[in-house]
Design an enzyme around this catalytic site. Structure first.
Site, PDB file in Angstrom:
ATOM      1  N   LYS A  83      -8.406   0.757   0.631  1.00 16.26           N
ATOM      2  CA  LYS A  83      -7.045  -0.020   0.808  1.00 16.26           C
ATOM      3  C   LYS A  83      -6.176   0.957  -0.079  1.00 16.26           C
ATOM      4  O   LYS A  83      -6.237   1.437  -1.150  1.00 16.26           O
ATOM      5  CB  LYS A  83      -7.071  -1.403  -0.014  1.00 16.26           C
ATOM      6  CG  LYS A  83      -6.508  -2.495   0.743  1.00 16.26           C
ATOM      7  CD  LYS A  83      -6.845  -3.588  -0.115  1.00 16.26           C
ATOM      8  CE  LYS A  83      -6.105  -4.947   0.615  1.00 16.26           C
ATOM      9  NZ  LYS A  83      -6.272  -5.986  -0.361  1.00 16.26           N
TER      10      LYS A  83
HETATM   11  O1  G3P Z   1      -5.141  -9.079  -0.797  1.00 14.06           O
HETATM   12  C1  G3P Z   1      -3.828  -8.816  -0.711  1.00 14.06           C
HETATM   13  C2  G3P Z   1      -2.965 -10.155  -0.558  1.00 14.06           C
HETATM   14  O2  G3P Z   1      -3.553 -11.064   0.168  1.00 14.06           O
HETATM   15  C3  G3P Z   1      -2.262 -10.672  -1.771  1.00 14.06           C
HETATM   16  O3  G3P Z   1      -1.889 -11.974  -1.832  1.00 14.06           O
HETATM   17  O4  G3P Z   1      -1.243 -14.156  -2.667  1.00 14.06           O
HETATM   18  O5  G3P Z   1      -1.118 -12.017  -4.066  1.00 14.06           O
HETATM   19  O6  G3P Z   1       0.314 -12.646  -2.276  1.00 14.06           O
HETATM   20  P1  G3P Z   1      -0.788 -12.720  -2.996  1.00 14.06           P
END
Ligand code: G3P
Length: 216
Positions: A83
């Site tokens: 990533k």
């Molecule tokens: O994996 C990255 C992403 O899904 C993060 O989500 O909830 O931290 O905005 P969030």
């Protein structure tokens, strides 16, 4: 549409695998910080539970460092996807990793043009963040997904659109309607996907009616 779990919590990953719903896993430094132990060991364990793509994120800000970390992550298992955060240095790293046949997932994508740049650099996946966009501009997250899918379709780009930062079941349904390749969901959202008030009411009614006739 493929379902990934957005977590580094091994018990939840095992449970999702048992449900037959686990096509892959996305981790990031924030998710790994919630788990005990060496993050590399946590990711290694995840690669053993799920043979689909497992995203592991680099933290360097320069291309050379990103590539170095990406190569290290890729040694853990053959299903690791590196990533890489969206940035000019990230694009260079995506290209350099692709040249070594190491697949990458370009993360922190918030605009369609960023997704196109990542695809042109050779990313295997791009991760637009719907929830964080919705937090700032209500409802604009799914519009970005729609535009990315449209652009990729226009040019027959094979980079997969991975809908990330998912907050609710509506995001998942919208992603499927638009035709996104992958959605990565937190554990709570995965559980919510099977639930409906009328399902619960229906089960209660069937059980009550069976009680009336079972001893006939
Ligand atoms: O994996 C990255 C992403 O899904 C993060 O989500 O909830 O931290 O905005 P969030």
């Amino acid at each position: 549409m493929k379902f990934f779990l957005d977590t580094a919590h091994v018990p939840h990953i095992r449970e999702a695998a048992a449900l037959g719903l686990l096509d892959g896993v996305t981790t990031n430094p924030s998710l790994l910080s919630k788990e005990d132990g060496d993050p590399r060991d946590v990711v290694r364990e995840i690669t053993k539970i799920c043979d689909g793509p497992i995203s592991a994120e680099v933290v360097s800000l320069d291309a050379e460092g990103m590539v170095r970390e990406g190569v290290e992550w890729s040694k853990i298992a053959s299903n690791i996807i590196v990533k890489i955060p969206m940035s000019p240095e990230g694009l260079k790293a995506i290209r350099l990793l692709a040249d070594q046949n190491i697949p990458s997932n370009c993360t922190l994508v918030f605009a369609p043009i960023q997704a196109l740049m990542a695809a042109k650099a050779g990313a295997a996946m791009v991760s637009p963040f719907v929830g964080r966009l919705d937090d700032i501009f209500q409802g604009s997250g799914m519009e970005v997904i729609e535009q990315i899918c449209q652009i990729f379709s226009n040019y027959e780009i094979t980079t997969e659109v991975l809908v990330a930062s998912v907050r609710n079941a509506a995001h998942v349904a919208d992603a499927a309607r638009i035709g996104a390749d992958i959605v990565t969901v937190p554990w709570g959202v995965l559980q919510a996907l099977t639930q409906h008030h009328l399902t619960d009411v229906g089960i209660e009614r069937f059980l009550a009616d069976w009680e009336k006739i079972k001893d006939r």
